[in-house]
Design a protein around this motif. Structure first.
Motif, PDB file in Angstrom:
ATOM      1  N   UNK A 497       0.706  -1.334  -0.537  1.00 39.76           N
ATOM      2  CA  UNK A 497       0.096  -0.119  -0.367  1.00 39.76           C
ATOM      3  C   UNK A 497       0.795   1.247  -0.153  1.00 39.76           C
ATOM      4  N   UNK A 498       2.471   0.827   0.821  1.00 37.77           N
ATOM      5  CA  UNK A 498       2.758   2.038   0.583  1.00 37.77           C
ATOM      6  C   UNK A 498       3.285   3.033  -0.539  1.00 37.77           C
ATOM      7  N   UNK A 499       4.012   1.606  -1.550  1.00 37.64           N
ATOM      8  CA  UNK A 499       4.650   1.478  -2.835  1.00 37.64           C
ATOM      9  C   UNK A 499       3.396   1.855  -3.943  1.00 37.64           C
ATOM     10  N   UNK A 523       5.522  -9.482   0.812  1.00 36.98           N
ATOM     11  CA  UNK A 523       4.975  -8.450  -0.101  1.00 36.98           C
ATOM     12  C   UNK A 523       5.529  -7.603  -0.569  1.00 36.98           C
ATOM     13  N   UNK A 524       5.862  -6.825   0.296  1.00 37.66           N
ATOM     14  CA  UNK A 524       6.837  -5.557  -0.731  1.00 37.66           C
ATOM     15  C   UNK A 524       7.614  -5.934  -1.369  1.00 37.66           C
ATOM     16  N   UNK A 525       8.842  -6.626  -1.074  1.00 40.20           N
ATOM     17  CA  UNK A 525       9.353  -7.163  -2.003  1.00 40.20           C
ATOM     18  C   UNK A 525       9.094  -7.553  -3.053  1.00 40.20           C
ATOM     19  N   UNK A 526       7.758  -8.713  -3.406  1.00 41.19           N
ATOM     20  CA  UNK A 526       7.087  -9.004  -4.845  1.00 41.19           C
ATOM     21  C   UNK A 526       6.344  -7.834  -5.299  1.00 41.19           C
ATOM     22  N   UNK A 527       5.984  -6.465  -4.907  1.00 37.44           N
ATOM     23  CA  UNK A 527       5.166  -5.687  -5.356  1.00 37.44           C
ATOM     24  C   UNK A 527       7.063  -5.271  -5.982  1.00 37.44           C
TER      25      UNK A 527
END
Length: 731
Positions: A497-499, A523-527
């Motif tokens: 969500x931040x990204x 999940x952030x690294x996946x994004x």
């Protein structure tokens, strides 16, 4: 290499001879090799005597290590003598050799010169540039260059020259004597150089200059005297130099300066001269001055100091220990384009007034101890494009002063005391592209502050106190931001969500934060991996680096997110993905490699950063890295000689096509284009299973001339031809 006309003709004749010898079977490999060897031999013979043995010649230039020169086979325009083994005594005739009659540039480097005869260069009529660099030159004869009628540039720099006096040249325009051991400039130093326009005397130990040293130089335009020991200059030393454009007196212990300068002067540099004042009388004579550097002094300035300099475009007052500036100090200098006030001791930002709006596009006041900015501080600076106010004590409430800068593109507010940014701070700066807020006590970023900045591409909030990335709610995403730096903060989590607030981001710096290794981070690294975002590092700091990076580097950067983070959060998520990638590579190489996970599945959410866990993650990373290296090494060995087979196939196919085409062409000529009674040579290809061998010959089988044939061709009749006939005439 240097080639003469005579050698060219010899080379052509020898080349024709080689072709005559090899033309019969020119398609064969052995003949081609012989031809190439012959051509190389011819080239070696043709160029062997065109360059003296102490020289290397190339493209009308020669580099030698001696002045004992022989003839050159081609005209040389540029001659360099460097690192001679013995001290040089240059006499008349050293340069009067064949090939140097048109030389226009001679340079001597890293040499010891004992003497130069006054007629040494008299035979070189076209010499326009002469230089002696990094050499031992105790003294030069003043008449050395008196007979060089086309000499324009003379350079004697970084040498041991101690005296330069009474040189004679009626054509010299530029004189460079920098980096020598000169201590005094005499009245007669330049007396016989009437055409001089440029003098460089930098980096000597000059302490005394005769008041009439430049009096005869009516065409003088540029004088460089920086980095000497000049304590005093006669006020009238440049009085007769009416064409003077630029003077550089930096790094001299002058303390005060009072020169009667011409109104034509455009550039004056007085950096680090220990000046305490800048005389107002001096400024009155500088009506056309556009560049003024007074940095590194200890000046006290008044409102009228620069009043007469209406054409001033650049001024540098940095490092002067200034505590204040009069508000009208630049009142008449509305054409100023660059103002530098760095490293002074202002408390309140000086408010400048003018009868016009300033044309300034660059303004810098870094490390000036500024505490407060008034709302109208930049009232007369509507054209500002770059503003640097870094390393001051500015707080967020002062940022309203920036609201009027609607053309601002780059803003540097790093290392101030900004903890909160008012939402309307940048509302009118619609052209803003770069904002640097690093080193401020920010705890969260309000993206709504940049609501109107639709062209914002770079945002730096590193070394702050961020505990979370964005303040919610986010009204509008930063749709144009391509690089975000949040390194060295207190972030414990970053989510998809931040990204999503920065949907087109290319580079993200997130190292040196206290990130938790949880599902959100995974999940952030996946994004980030899915959107091909690269971590900010020394190799990928700019967009140009990303464009120029190849696919392998991009893959490695994307797969090394946890490595570039200081904590190296290498949990089982990383190794599961790494294991899958490695298996695919291993299957392609027909070698199955299995990886044993080093992380316990029951502890996936329990990673807090301590030394034991750092060591464990380092070991796991080293194992994964070594596995990548072993696979890459094996792949490289497997493909090292893979290019040989396709090359051989290509060569064999090309030769086959050439042979077939030759036979077809000969057959067509035989059947259609020529009379039937003319025999043409043809290429015979023996069968693979045949034991017959072709008889070796020169490729030119003698056939009787048509005049020698006495019989008429009759079908089914055998015609006998003498086996050892001698032709009556040469073909």
């Amino acid at each position: 290499m240097c080639l003469s006309t005579t050698h060219n003709s010899i080379s052509d004749d020898l080349q024709i001879g080689v072709y005559d010898i090899l033309r019969i079977n020119i398609g064969s490999k052995s003949a081609t090799m012989l031809r190439n060897i012959g051509l190389l031999f011819i080239l070696a013979i043709a160029t062997a005597d065109n360059c003296p043995k102490h020289c290397i010649c190339s493209q009308n230039s020669a580099t030698c290590n001696s002045t004992n020169l022989a003839s050159f086979g081609e005209r040389i325009f540029k001659l360099k003598i460097t690192n001679p083994k013995v001290p040089l005594i240059i006499k008349n005739g050293h340069f009067n050799v064949s090939g140097l009659q048109d030389v226009n540039s001679i340079s001597i480097e890293y040499a010891t010169i004992i003497d130069i005869d006054d007629t040494a260069f008299s035979g070189i009529r076209k010499l326009s540039s002469f230089s002696m660099i990094n050499s031992n030159i105790p003294l030069i004869n003043p008449l050395t260059f008196s007979n060089t009628k086309n000499l324009r540039i003379l350079q004697i720099s970084n040498s041991t020259l101690k005296k330069f006096d009474s040189f004679k040249s009626k054509s010299l325009e530029e004189l460079d004597l920098s980096g020598n051991r000169l201590t005094t400039i005499f009245k007669t130093s330049f007396e016989f150089l009437p055409t001089l326009t440029f003098i460089n005397l930098e980096n000597n130990n000059i302490s005394t200059i005769d008041p009439l040293a430049f009096s005869n130089l009516i065409n003088l335009q540029d004088v460089l005297l920086s980095n000497n020991n000049i304590k005093y200059l006669d006020p009238n030393i440049f009085e007769k130099n009416t064409e003077l454009i630029s003077i550089n007196l930096s790094n001299n212990p002058l303390k005060q300066i009072n020169l009667n300068l011409t109104a034509e002067l455009e550039k004056l540099t007085l950096k680090s001269c220990q000046l305490r004042s800048f005389d107002e009388v001096l400024s009155k004579n500088l009506g056309l001055l556009s560049y003024l550097d007074l940095s590194g002094n200890n000046l006290e300035l008044t409102s009228n100091t620069f009043a007469k300099m209406e054409e001033l475009e650049f001024i540098d007052l940095s490092r002067n220990n200034l505590t204040s500036l009069p508000s009208r100090i630049f009142y008449s200098n509305y054409k100023l384009q660059k103002i530098n006030l760095d490293n002074n001791r202002f408390k309140d930002f000086p408010k400048f007034e003018s009868n016009h709006n300033f044309q300034t596009y660059y303004f810098s006041c870094s490390n000036c101890s500024i505490v407060r900015l008034d709302e109208d501080s930049f009232k007369y600076f509507p054209s500002l494009v770059i503003l640097n106010l870094s390393r001051n004590k500015i707080i967020g409430a002062n940022l309203t002063a920036i609201q009027s800068l609607y053309r601002l593109v780059e803003l540097n507010l790093s290392y101030n005391n900004i903890s909160v940014i008012h939402p309307s701070s940048f509302i009118k700066s619609s052209a803003l592209q770069t904002v640097n807020l690093a080193g401020n006590p920010l705890k969260v970023i309000n993206p709504n502050v940049f609501y109107s900045n639709r062209f914002l591409k770079f945002l730096d909030v590193s070394n702050c106190s961020l505990k979370k990335l964005w303040q919610q709610p986010v009204k509008k995403n930063l749709d144009f931001l391509s690089e975000l730096n949040v390194e060295n903060n207190l972030l414990t989590s970053i989510s998809p969500r931040d990204l999503q607030v920065v949907p087109v981001i290319n580079i993200l710096g997130i190292s040196q934060n206290l990130l938790h290794c949880d599902e959100v981070l995974r999940d952030a690294i996946t994004w980030l991996t899915k959107h091909q975002v690269l971590p900010r590092s020394a190799q990928t700091k700019t967009h140009e680096n990303i464009v120029n990076a190849n696919a392998t580097e991009t893959m490695l950067n994307q797969s090394s997110w946890r490595v570039l983070i200081k904590e190296r959060c290498l949990d089982e998520f990383y190794f599961e993905n790494s294991e899958n990638e490695l298996k695919v590579i291993a299957e392609n190489d027909q070698n199955h490699i299995e990886i044993e996970p080093n992380v316990d599945d029951n502890e996936e959410d329990s990673y807090w950063y301590n030394d034991d866990e750092y060591s464990k993650m380092d070991e796991d990373y080293v194992k994964a890295k070594s596995l990548f290296e072993s696979i890459r090494f094996k792949s490289e060995n497997h493909t090292k000689y893979s290019f040989l087979w396709p090359t051989l196939v290509f060569i064999f196919t090309a030769l086959s096509v050439l042979v077939i085409a030759a036979n077809v062409l000969l057959l067509i000529l035989k059947t259609r284009a020529l009379p039937r009674n003319v025999n043409l040579p043809h290429i015979k290809i023996p069968r693979w299973n045949s034991n017959n061998r072709l008889k070796k010959h020169s490729g030119s089988v003698y056939q009787p001339l048509s005049e020698e044939r006495t019989d008429i061709f009759v079908p089914n009749r055998k015609v006998e031809v003498p086996t050892h006939s001698t032709p009556k005439s040469s073909v």
